[in-house]
Design a protein around this motif. Sequence first.
Motif, mmCIF file in Angstrom:
data_model
loop_
_atom_site.group_PDB
_atom_site.id
_atom_site.type_symbol
_atom_site.label_atom_id
_atom_site.label_comp_id
_atom_site.label_asym_id
_atom_site.label_seq_id
_atom_site.Cartn_x
_atom_site.Cartn_y
_atom_site.Cartn_z
ATOM 1 N N THR A 192 -22.964 31.337 47.918
ATOM 2 C CA THR A 192 -23.559 30.358 48.838
ATOM 3 C C THR A 192 -22.582 29.861 49.907
ATOM 4 N N SER A 248 -16.608 35.348 39.273
ATOM 5 C CA SER A 248 -15.613 34.940 38.285
ATOM 6 C C SER A 248 -15.997 35.442 36.891
ATOM 7 N N THR A 277 -18.637 33.135 35.172
ATOM 8 C CA THR A 277 -20.053 33.331 35.528
ATOM 9 C C THR A 277 -20.547 34.671 34.984
HETATM 10 P P1 NAP Z 1 -18.610 32.679 41.069
HETATM 11 O O1 NAP Z 1 -18.505 31.226 41.219
HETATM 12 O O2 NAP Z 1 -18.584 33.260 39.710
HETATM 13 O O3 NAP Z 1 -19.942 33.091 41.845
HETATM 14 C C1 NAP Z 1 -20.292 34.436 42.016
HETATM 15 C C2 NAP Z 1 -21.764 34.531 42.314
HETATM 16 O O4 NAP Z 1 -22.506 34.117 41.158
HETATM 17 C C3 NAP Z 1 -22.235 33.628 43.446
HETATM 18 O O5 NAP Z 1 -23.227 34.290 44.172
HETATM 19 C C4 NAP Z 1 -22.813 32.441 42.703
HETATM 20 O O6 NAP Z 1 -23.776 31.746 43.443
HETATM 21 C C5 NAP Z 1 -23.456 33.122 41.530
HETATM 22 N N1 NAP Z 1 -23.692 32.259 40.391
HETATM 23 C C6 NAP Z 1 -22.911 31.258 39.932
HETATM 24 N N2 NAP Z 1 -23.477 30.718 38.831
HETATM 25 C C7 NAP Z 1 -24.635 31.390 38.608
HETATM 26 C C8 NAP Z 1 -25.666 31.294 37.639
HETATM 27 N N3 NAP Z 1 -25.620 30.393 36.649
HETATM 28 N N4 NAP Z 1 -26.723 32.127 37.727
HETATM 29 C C9 NAP Z 1 -26.794 33.054 38.712
HETATM 30 N N5 NAP Z 1 -25.835 33.188 39.660
HETATM 31 C C10 NAP Z 1 -24.771 32.378 39.608
HETATM 32 O O7 NAP Z 1 -17.446 33.432 41.868
HETATM 33 P P2 NAP Z 1 -16.996 33.204 43.372
HETATM 34 O O8 NAP Z 1 -16.239 31.931 43.421
HETATM 35 O O9 NAP Z 1 -18.129 33.420 44.310
HETATM 36 O O10 NAP Z 1 -16.027 34.440 43.572
HETATM 37 C C11 NAP Z 1 -14.667 34.406 43.276
HETATM 38 C C12 NAP Z 1 -14.371 35.237 42.061
HETATM 39 O O11 NAP Z 1 -14.930 36.534 42.215
HETATM 40 C C13 NAP Z 1 -12.891 35.463 41.857
HETATM 41 O O12 NAP Z 1 -12.582 35.184 40.539
HETATM 42 C C14 NAP Z 1 -12.683 36.933 42.192
HETATM 43 O O13 NAP Z 1 -11.632 37.534 41.483
HETATM 44 C C15 NAP Z 1 -13.985 37.523 41.823
HETATM 45 N N6 NAP Z 1 -14.233 38.740 42.594
HETATM 46 C C16 NAP Z 1 -14.207 39.936 41.955
HETATM 47 C C17 NAP Z 1 -14.434 41.105 42.664
HETATM 48 C C18 NAP Z 1 -14.443 42.447 41.985
HETATM 49 O O14 NAP Z 1 -14.867 43.395 42.618
HETATM 50 N N7 NAP Z 1 -14.013 42.559 40.764
HETATM 51 C C19 NAP Z 1 -14.686 41.058 44.036
HETATM 52 C C20 NAP Z 1 -14.695 39.813 44.657
HETATM 53 C C21 NAP Z 1 -14.468 38.658 43.925
HETATM 54 P P3 NAP Z 1 -23.410 30.398 44.240
HETATM 55 O O15 NAP Z 1 -22.393 30.781 45.246
HETATM 56 O O16 NAP Z 1 -24.715 29.999 44.805
HETATM 57 O O17 NAP Z 1 -22.866 29.460 43.207
#
Ligand code: NAP
Length: 524
Positions: free
Chosen positions: A184, A233, A236
């Motif tokens: 978001t 993360s 999540t």
């Molecule tokens: P996040 O907080 O886990 O959110 C990821 C996605 O999940 C967002 O679209 C979020 O939506 C959604 N989400 C959160 N809670 C949810 C729920 N209960 N039900 C359904 N969807 C939900 O992670 P982030 O802060 O966006 O990203 C950072 C993390 O991603 C870092 O830890 C990074 O290492 C990791 N990452 C990994 C890769 C890879 O390829 N391995 C690539 C990029 C990033 P909202 O934004 O609406 O909360």
Amino acid sequence: MQRLSSYVQGAWVEGTGTGVDLHDPTSEEAIAACDSTGVDFAAVVEHARTLGGPALRALSFPARGQLLKRISAAIHEQREELISVATANGGCTRGDAKFDIDGATGTLAAYAYFSRDLGERPHIADGGPMPLGRTPRFSGQHVWVPRTGVAVHINAFNFPSWGMLEKMACAILAGVPVIEKPGTSTALLAWRVARIIVDAEILPEGAFQFLCGSVGDLLDHLGAQDCLAFTGSAATGTLLKGNENLVRSNVRVNIEADSLNAAVLAPDVDEECETYGLFLANVALDMTQKTGQKCTAVRRILVPAERVQSVTTDLVAELARVRVGDPSERETRMGPLSSRAQWEDVVAGIGRLEEVADVACGGIESPCERGWFVAPTLFVARDREAPILHSEEVFGPVATILPYGGTADEAVELVCRGGGGLVCSVYSNDADWTESAVRGLAPWHGRVWIGSDRTAGQSLPPGMVLPGMVHGGPGRAGGGEELGGLRGLELYMQRTALQGFLGLLESRFGAPMEEPAGAGPEPA
Ligand code: NAP
């Protein structure tokens, strides 16, 4: 203020709730709001299954590849506007924005290219026929066929464009419709890209839907032919993987989560080696590109103990060259973190690392008066065994130097304390040392990147994810796998073993004559 809508069931629909504000992280001003309240998620799934899926599957692989190529071109046409959106809502410098946007269009184009040899048949042959009976008359043949469900893609905030389109490229080429949900806080860029895709009218109706805001009860409507690909993360990812319906219905789930990527300097690389310059440049780039908000960014830097002081001095000098500031200015090399929540997390993480490591440069002091900035922050571990160094990903321009004895075995042992990673880079001109390190690191990583004098002038940096190479990693990194050429289609397809008359298998279910042997996805 702009309200971002969702594209569902063939129309752009605004949420009926108050929504979540999106900000410009440089000025801290709210610039848009995002909300999906009121969306009928069951109907969204049904729309994809009944309209999008059949329409896509009526096309051949190369025809679907052509759709990807046209989408790539349509997005590329709007590149300059998209770069300014990435700066406004993500705090991206021009270079960072291009990394995300060109990475997306490049991946779409690459998948169009990968489709070229797949032929007109609606399946991909996996290997050749295998005799099963007394004679080859009764044989077996593995095939990949598109699944008849829908792909839900939940993406992280850090790559609103690439993250969405690299997943979509694989699903659409496989013949599976997508429902995309961006992170978001930076959804403005994903929303703008979604508008280009819809306005271009390239995809059949139902093949692409876009949710801006929460996914509500969407996952409760998925079934056995559907899949969820999540990037974000570990916390999540774990929560989503445990969704009762996904577990009960055995919905395929692919998780790309966080990773404490390491860079390892071998003892044979002295200051005179080209490899040393490559190491310094790559580590500094990895720490600061996208303000360190990159899943492949280096977090731990292993340096032979007796070299720690000189390497620290050189890295600090390298980082000092990175100009931090307003990302819309051309000279700026690093912008702010992309949201207040991110900034709070990173500052708190730096505080925790300070308990076990000394600050060589940077720290919690903001380098700018306004905006969610942190300086490139390099630590030197006081205690390389401290668990936090191997367990906490500070998702910003932050990394820690860890001294080690110089043997490949010791490096492997320390790196693998990260519990599974996306990429580990090793820098050495010693083939024996490199082989030992790679053999130890490979089971714990999706990718091992090897730097040496032989490739110094030609290599792409380790933080760059390429469409032809797999992306993902075991354990903490989520256990998932994406991309890797046609391997990326596997999540969206069913591998089925056919057993029967060889003549039928060869004429109807074998590889097309023009297809080179083994062009299909590799057996898992
Ligand atoms: P996040 O907080 O886990 O959110 C990821 C996605 O999940 C967002 O679209 C979020 O939506 C959604 N989400 C959160 N809670 C949810 C729920 N209960 N039900 C359904 N969807 C939900 O992670 P982030 O802060 O966006 O990203 C950072 C993390 O991603 C870092 O830890 C990074 O290492 C990791 N990452 C990994 C890769 C890879 O390829 N391995 C690539 C990029 C990033 P909202 O934004 O609406 O909360």
